[in-house]
Design a protein around this motif. Structure first.
Motif, PDB file in Angstrom:
ATOM      1  N   THR A 189       5.267   7.035 -10.108  1.00  0.00           N
ATOM      2  CA  THR A 189       3.919   7.143  -9.535  1.00  0.00           C
ATOM      3  C   THR A 189       3.638   8.588  -9.139  1.00  0.00           C
ATOM      4  OG1 THR A 189       4.074   4.862  -8.713  1.00  0.00           O
ATOM      5  CG2 THR A 189       2.349   6.249  -7.782  1.00  0.00           C
ATOM      6  N   TYR A 190       4.602   9.222  -8.464  1.00  0.00           N
ATOM      7  CA  TYR A 190       4.418  10.635  -8.116  1.00  0.00           C
ATOM      8  C   TYR A 190       4.301  11.497  -9.373  1.00  0.00           C
ATOM      9  CZ  TYR A 190       5.063  10.190  -3.076  1.00  0.00           C
ATOM     10  OH  TYR A 190       4.896   9.878  -1.747  1.00  0.00           O
ATOM     11  N   THR A 230      -1.539  17.484 -10.063  1.00  0.00           N
ATOM     12  CA  THR A 230      -2.381  17.585  -8.866  1.00  0.00           C
ATOM     13  C   THR A 230      -1.562  18.041  -7.670  1.00  0.00           C
ATOM     14  OG1 THR A 230      -3.830  15.833  -9.683  1.00  0.00           O
ATOM     15  CG2 THR A 230      -3.917  16.316  -7.329  1.00  0.00           C
ATOM     16  N   TYR A 231      -0.362  17.463  -7.520  1.00  0.00           N
ATOM     17  CA  TYR A 231       0.503  17.886  -6.420  1.00  0.00           C
ATOM     18  C   TYR A 231       0.918  19.344  -6.578  1.00  0.00           C
ATOM     19  CZ  TYR A 231       1.089  13.283  -4.267  1.00  0.00           C
ATOM     20  OH  TYR A 231       0.875  12.102  -3.590  1.00  0.00           O
ATOM     21  N   SER A 255       3.038  10.787 -12.157  1.00  0.00           N
ATOM     22  CA  SER A 255       1.728  10.655 -12.792  1.00  0.00           C
ATOM     23  C   SER A 255       0.676  11.548 -12.139  1.00  0.00           C
ATOM     24  CB  SER A 255       1.273   9.191 -12.766  1.00  0.00           C
ATOM     25  OG  SER A 255       1.014   8.759 -11.445  1.00  0.00           O
ATOM     26  N   TYR A 256       0.971  12.053 -10.935  1.00  0.00           N
ATOM     27  CA  TYR A 256       0.060  12.969 -10.229  1.00  0.00           C
ATOM     28  C   TYR A 256       0.674  14.360 -10.082  1.00  0.00           C
ATOM     29  CZ  TYR A 256      -2.519   8.765  -8.779  1.00  0.00           C
ATOM     30  OH  TYR A 256      -3.240   7.591  -8.758  1.00  0.00           O
ATOM     31  N   LEU A 277      -4.152  12.079  -0.615  1.00  0.00           N
ATOM     32  CA  LEU A 277      -3.624  11.599  -1.888  1.00  0.00           C
ATOM     33  C   LEU A 277      -2.396  10.731  -1.679  1.00  0.00           C
ATOM     34  CD1 LEU A 277      -3.605  11.576  -4.983  1.00  0.00           C
ATOM     35  CD2 LEU A 277      -2.364  13.749  -4.926  1.00  0.00           C
ATOM     36  N   MET A 294      -3.213   7.081  -3.287  1.00  0.00           N
ATOM     37  CA  MET A 294      -2.204   6.735  -4.279  1.00  0.00           C
ATOM     38  C   MET A 294      -1.652   5.337  -4.025  1.00  0.00           C
ATOM     39  SD  MET A 294       0.887   9.210  -5.529  1.00  0.00           S
ATOM     40  CE  MET A 294       2.003   8.867  -4.170  1.00  0.00           C
TER      41      MET A 294
END
Length: 627
Positions: free
Chosen positions: A250-251, A257-258, A253-254, A203, A208
């Protein structure tokens, strides 16, 4: 339990924050392809295998060895010859496994999007899982031997001399070793439990994508992790603010998931700790190195007692940069903006070699060979793993991955990773395989000693006021990011695992809140905490090697003491240090360091390091005030 000689070699990494950067020429707006990097700046993985036919031959050889080692099952109590033959074959399996995995994985790290090496890495990991299963019976069988019988075997067979520390360490952890059947089950699931780290890597490094961001010249460039570490140091506040916002949004937005990925990693480690009958995950992580839990908790409390100098530094930076308010993206920019400390890679090679001369001619010769013989992969390219690491492989020289960007901190990262490389070189050439791998606790000492020697060399060499200001700022940033920041990471992990062990659900909101709380605690009230910062935890790969980062702090503190002895002591101090490098894992880390001249069971090395931070800060304040 004492793990098998590592089949998944430890990737010793400098944190990507503030240690690596863009390698592409400044005139290019895009990260270069691997094919655009000149050959002299690439590592030579052909030193492991000249071609993939040879790799496949070893792959097949490993399969044969796995079948052969099964024949020793239920026979280790019969004779010392059986025990020795089994251990020697396991060593051979470990050496071959290490080479196979290093070749596949480092090729994958060159370009995470390369499907060929993704597949080769996966194929290797599957076989390594079989390796763990095939050898899982060995330690339970050794532990089933009466201690007197093991002593008798050792007395009968001189070939077992190399394994005496291994036996002693294994017996120390006897209560955490399961039955052969249970050990086999744990080995079979190892490939599955590797999933959280693999998902994070894919990812973060392959899937990403970051947006365009403003460059120093006002144009737009593609943001990457490597470029971020250069842009965040820009004199132009708009450049670093945009880079910060674009990267962390950007991080964010995930973030869910992280959070799920990190939660899976935490649950994996909880499972292993409980299954092996440890009281906590922290105990399970420290026990294999025989490090008392108090070393970890005393580190956090010692740093807590010394937060005022860090907060004084933040306030000084705000004043020196003439900012109405200071944000986290302002901390990385140098205090002195009109000083050129641009260091092209070829110049960095000279600086590193000169700064390490106090370590003696032998060390210098090995260093020069490594820097000119394909040990180092220098520049960033599209898809390349971010950050920096050294990878040691037995019977082959070490390899170093960089993302060099012509800045002072990149030169510092170079000497850091070469510290790891020579530690691995000395260990692997001085120790038998079973004791060649040094512990994580020892790992950061050699690398950080090199960093300190470089910075002291630069400060002794340079008299220009502005350049001294720059380097003092670099020194303070080094301790801020290595000691204070990594201790904050260590406390984050401790709090995270304590919450998980108490049954608390790990969510993105929980992680955001904890991360913000600790930043406020460490950095104080002078800094503005932007919302984007809350998700920074998602960016940190080291949380997938649980309770790893505290050793950056212990390593730096030990290195501070050792570097002083190397520079200001006598020849015996240097020899004791080189003996430490050659000792590998032949004793417990605390014992090896004590023999080298530093006692890490005491908070004193950390206190000395933070006192040095305070003294250097006072020197910086005086220079800034013109006195």
């Amino acid at each position: 339990m004492l793990k098998l000689p590592k089949l998944f070699p430890l990737v010793l990494s400098a944190m990507v924050f503030g240690s690596t950067g863009n390698a592409a020429p400044a005139a290019k707006s895009q990260v270069p392809e691997r094919s655009e990097i000149p050959a002299q700046y690439k590592w030579q993985l052909s030193d492991i295998y000249a071609d993939e036919t040879l790799w496949q031959n070893d792959f097949n050889k490993l399969k044969t060895a796995l079948a052969a080692i099964g024949k020793f099952k239920n026979t280790l109590n019969q004779s010392s010859e059986n025990l020795l033959a089994c251990l020697k074959l396991r060593d051979e399996i470990g050496i071959i496994s290490g080479k196979l995995y290093a070749y596949a994985r480092m090729h994958r790290d060159e370009d995470s999007g390369n499907a060929k090496y993704q597949a080769l890495t996966g194929k290797t990991e599957a076989l390594l899982a079989e390796t763990g299963t095939a050898t899982a019976y060995i330690e339970p069988e050794i532990l089933a031997l009466p201690e007197q019988q093991l002593k008798t075997f050792s007395a009968q067979n001189a070939g077992l001399n190399d394994y005496q520390f291994y036996f002693a360490n294994l017996l120390r952890q006897k209560q955490h070793v399961l039955t052969p059947a249970e050990e086999e089950i744990l080995s079979r699931i190892s490939e599955v439990t590797q999933a959280p780290e693999n998902i994070f890597q894919m990812l973060a490094y392959a899937d990403m994508k970051f947006p365009q961001t403003i460059a120093e010249d006002g144009g737009q460039i593609q943001l990457s992790e490597g470029r971020y570490n250069a842009l965040i140091r820009s004199a132009d506040r708009n450049v670093r603010r945009q880079a910060f916002t674009n990267l962390f949004n950007t991080y964010r937005s995930y973030r869910n998931t992280y959070a799920a990925t990190l939660n899976a990693s935490v649950k994996k480690n909880l499972f292993y700790a409980k299954t092996r009958k440890y009281q906590s995950t922290l105990e399970s992580a420290l026990k294999s190195d025989n490090v008392p839990i108090e070393v970890y908790t005393n580190l956090i409390s010692t740093v807590h007692n010394n937060l005022k100098p860090l907060q004084r530094y933040v306030a000084l930076k705000k004043k020196a940069l003439n900012l109405p308010e200071i944000h986290m993206y302002d901390l990385y920019t140098p205090l002195v903006q009109d000083v050129s400390m641009n260091i092209p890679y070829e110049e960095a090679l000279i600086l590193v070699k000169d700064s390490l001369k106090p370590l003696g001619p032998e060390y210098g010769e090995i260093l020069a060979k490594g820097l000119s013989s394909g040990w180092v992969d220098v520049y960033e390219n599209r898809g390349k793993r971010t950050g920096a690491y050294c990878w040691g492989t037995h019977t082959v020289h070490p390899f170093v991955l960089l993302n060099y960007n012509d800045r002072y901190d990149a030169a510092s990262t170079l000497t850091h990773e070469m510290g790891h490389a020579l530690h691995s070189y000395y260990s692997h050439t001085s120790q038998p395989y079973v004791t060649a791998s040094y512990t994580i606790f020892s790992a950061e000492v050699a690398s950080t000693t090199n960093e300190i020697l470089l910075l002291d060399y630069m400060l002794n060499k340079i008299t220009d006021k502005q350049q001294r200001l720059y380097l003092l700022n670099q020194y303070l940033e080094q301790i801020r990011t290595t000691v204070y920041r990594q201790t904050m990471f260590a406390e984050f992990e401790l709090r995270l695992y304590e919450a998980a062990e108490q049954g608390e659900t790990i969510t993105a909101d929980m992680l955001d809140a904890l991360w913000r709380e600790l930043n406020v605690k460490y950095y104080g009230s002078d800094i503005v905490y932007d919302t984007e910062l809350n998700a920074e935890w998602a960016r940190i790969p080291h949380f997938y090697s649980h309770f790893y980062v505290y050793q950056y702090v212990t390593g730096y503190s030990a290195a501070t003491a050792l570097a002083d002895k190397i520079q200001h002591g006598g020849p015996d101090d240097r020899e004791r240090y080189l003996t430490f490098l050659k000792s590998g894992g032949s004793d417990y880390s605390l014992n090896l360091l004590k023999a080298a001249g530093v006692d890490m069971s005491s908070p004193k090395p950390i206190e000395i390091t933070l006192a040095k931070f305070s003294a250097r800060l006072a020197e910086l304040e005086k220079l800034l005030n013109g006195s």
